[in-house]
Enzyme design. Structure first.
Site, PDB file in Angstrom:
ATOM      1  N   GLU A 136     -26.506 -32.376  70.217  1.00 59.12           N
ATOM      2  CA  GLU A 136     -27.958 -32.362  70.394  1.00 59.12           C
ATOM      3  C   GLU A 136     -28.566 -31.045  69.929  1.00 59.12           C
ATOM      4  OE1 GLU A 136     -28.754 -33.350  74.486  1.00 59.12           O
ATOM      5  OE2 GLU A 136     -27.260 -34.955  74.439  1.00 59.12           O
ATOM      6  N   TYR A 141     -19.575 -34.354  77.804  1.00 57.54           N
ATOM      7  CA  TYR A 141     -20.836 -33.670  78.081  1.00 57.54           C
ATOM      8  C   TYR A 141     -21.040 -32.465  77.153  1.00 57.54           C
ATOM      9  CZ  TYR A 141     -24.719 -31.922  80.966  1.00 57.54           C
ATOM     10  OH  TYR A 141     -25.934 -31.485  81.409  1.00 57.54           O
TER      11      TYR A 141
END
Length: 243
Positions: free
Chosen positions: A172, A165
């Site tokens: 991103e 995660y």
């Protein structure tokens, strides 16, 4: 933000309400096929990454070797929103929609649209994180639907996110950040005044706001997964019925 999806394909928990029995046989069959296909798709992406790396001897530019299947299978996740909307999967439409759309947005509105960032190492960072996450997640759903969930997959589902995660989120954010100069220079997706609609939109500013939104959202989703892990792996006996 590409948080691991939280929902499972288990029936609703309220056994006293006979209206909530979970998906019927036809829906279960469809969901099994969907999850098997998605698992296979992300396995294709994983194999593509490994083969490209072995052929090139470098991890730079590996995105181009899996660009098409990545776009196809990531976009295919939009069906998960429909699954929630029609009730065959008892997960939140809003939460699922947010998680899926954030990835689709990054895939098409950032990485696809700003070709200059496709060679950035940050793209590979989130692609690898997504790939491992989705192989585990769709495998988890498939075996859960078949009522035979191996403990190893369940453990991986609620453990690997500790690394995957943050890794995905970092990739991103760095990719969006790398896209900002090109978006500002080209005016991509921006609408300036004057125009007949008397409306303006600055995509560069929008991307900055998207990055800022990670600050409150990432901790909430991350700690939610930690709580889920304690609930699932901390009480094995209560969840043995799915194995």
């Amino acid at each position: 933000m590409s948080a691991p999806a939280m929902g499972t394909s288990k029936p609703a928990h309220d056994s006293s309400n006979k209206k909530k029995k979970g998906p019927g046989a036809l829906a279960v069959a469809y969901l099994v096929i969907y999850n098997v296909v998605m698992t296979a798709g992300w396995l294709v992406i994983a194999v593509g990454l490994v083969r490209a790396y072995l052929a090139r001897g470098s991890y730079h530019g590996l995105y181009y070797s899996i660009e098409k299947p990545l776009k196809f299978f990531q976009t295919g996740a939009l069906l998960e929103i429909l699954h929630c909307a029609v009730g065959i999967v008892p997960s939140s439409v809003v939460l699922t929609g947010f998680q899926v759309m954030s990835r689709v947005f990054l895939t098409w509105a950032v990485t696809h649209s700003v070709r200059e960032v496709q060679s950035e190492d940050s793209v590979l960072l989130f692609v690898v994180a997504w790939t491992v996450t989705e192989i585990i997640r769709y495998s988890f759903y498939t075996f859960s639907l078949l009522n035979h969930l191996p403990y190893l997959i369940k453990w991986a589902r609620y453990t690997f996110f500790f690394v995957l995660y943050p890794m995905g989120v970092a990739g991103e954010l760095l990719t969006i950040y790398a896209a900002l100069p090109y978006v500002q220079k080209t005016g991509l997706y921006s609408i300036t005044l004057p125009n007949k609609y008397n409306f303006s939109f600055d995509y560069h500013t929008f991307l900055i706001l998207v990055m800022i939104s990670y600050i409150p959202l990432f901790p909430q989703l991350y700690f939610h997964m930690i709580r889920q892990r304690k609930k699932v792996l901390g009480h094995v006996d209560e969840y043995s019925k799915v194995e």
